[in-house]
Design an enzyme around this catalytic site. Sequence first.
Site, PDB file in Angstrom:
ATOM      1  N   HIS A  96      63.921  43.405 -18.686  1.00  0.00           N
ATOM      2  CA  HIS A  96      63.776  44.381 -17.603  1.00  0.00           C
ATOM      3  C   HIS A  96      62.555  45.262 -17.889  1.00  0.00           C
ATOM      4  O   HIS A  96      62.284  45.601 -19.045  1.00  0.00           O
ATOM      5  CB  HIS A  96      65.049  45.232 -17.481  1.00  0.00           C
ATOM      6  CG  HIS A  96      65.060  46.022 -16.208  1.00  0.00           C
ATOM      7  ND1 HIS A  96      64.339  47.186 -16.071  1.00  0.00           N
ATOM      8  CD2 HIS A  96      65.638  45.781 -15.015  1.00  0.00           C
ATOM      9  CE1 HIS A  96      64.504  47.636 -14.820  1.00  0.00           C
ATOM     10  NE2 HIS A  96      65.287  46.796 -14.160  1.00  0.00           N
ATOM     11  N   SER A 214      64.124  48.338  -5.092  1.00  0.00           N
ATOM     12  CA  SER A 214      64.481  49.056  -3.861  1.00  0.00           C
ATOM     13  C   SER A 214      65.036  48.136  -2.781  1.00  0.00           C
ATOM     14  O   SER A 214      64.781  48.326  -1.591  1.00  0.00           O
ATOM     15  CB  SER A 214      63.282  49.860  -3.338  1.00  0.00           C
ATOM     16  OG  SER A 214      62.898  50.827  -4.287  1.00  0.00           O
TER      17      SER A 214
HETATM   18  P1  13P Z   1      66.391  49.709  -7.699  1.00  0.00           P
HETATM   19  O1  13P Z   1      67.175  48.756  -6.815  1.00  0.00           O
HETATM   20  O2  13P Z   1      67.096  50.982  -7.960  1.00  0.00           O
HETATM   21  O3  13P Z   1      64.976  49.852  -7.241  1.00  0.00           O
HETATM   22  O4  13P Z   1      66.306  48.992  -9.148  1.00  0.00           O
HETATM   23  C1  13P Z   1      65.920  47.670  -9.233  1.00  0.00           C
HETATM   24  C2  13P Z   1      66.131  47.219 -10.621  1.00  0.00           C
HETATM   25  O5  13P Z   1      65.459  47.651 -11.539  1.00  0.00           O
HETATM   26  C3  13P Z   1      67.192  46.239 -10.870  1.00  0.00           C
HETATM   27  O6  13P Z   1      67.115  45.717 -12.149  1.00  0.00           O
END
Ligand code: 13P
Length: 251
Positions: A96, A214
């Site tokens: 990640h 997002s």
């Molecule tokens: P958001 O959906 O909060 O932008 O985060 C995405 C994410 O990092 C999932 O691993």
Amino acid sequence: MRKNIVAGNWKMNKNLQEGIALAEELNEALAEKTINCDVVICTPYIHLAPVCATIDTDLIGVGAENCADHESGAFTGEISASMVASTGAQYVILGHSERRAYYGETNATLKTKTGLALKNNLTPIFCVGEVLAERENGTYFDIVKTQLSEALFELSAEDFSKIVIAYEPVWAIGTGKTASPAQAQEIHEFIRKTIADKYGKEVADNTSILYGGSCNASNAKELFANPDVDGGLIGGAALKVETFMPIIEAF
Ligand code: 13P
């Protein structure tokens, strides 16, 4: 053929009681519906065992958000892939962008972690993605290709076939800015082609490539309608059943 998957990444949210309650609520919501994709929740380590014991793991897959780059031993505070697997979890998010940015994880570390995850029969959800400057200067194809090749492309085709890829542009994570459906399709198609060049068309066609950044109820349908977008890795919107379910139901 490849699976469609909607996976939640809870990140460092929810205490144990809140996490169990969320997992139970999601389990109830899913049990009442016909769902057209696999659903996974990736939770903090401490939630894994009680969540696996509480929910129907045929309905919801469970995963960790990371694992250690060593098998066992004197690594205070670390959690190994075999410990994750022993909770009943089947998945682990690796690479990640928050791990890469805040904890210095490199493609070399991630190669080791991926090997350990596979050795312990966990399915890695392997994240790749560029930062804003790399998007703007057009180097994002090379960045993503390097992330894939340095961490994963020494795997056998058989092992690579066990991996789920998540494309998460760093500029879209938690910012409310989403990649447009066309931007997502462009890079997902490139990722699939990169996999095909290395492992052949059949392996590439069978690899699930998720979009993250997002993703929410209002953009999921358009994003998932792309031929090379096989689902999503969801952060903020995965923290409530009301916001997570509509994304699952976008399939
Ligand atoms: P958001 O959906 O909060 O932008 O985060 C995405 C994410 O990092 C999932 O691993």
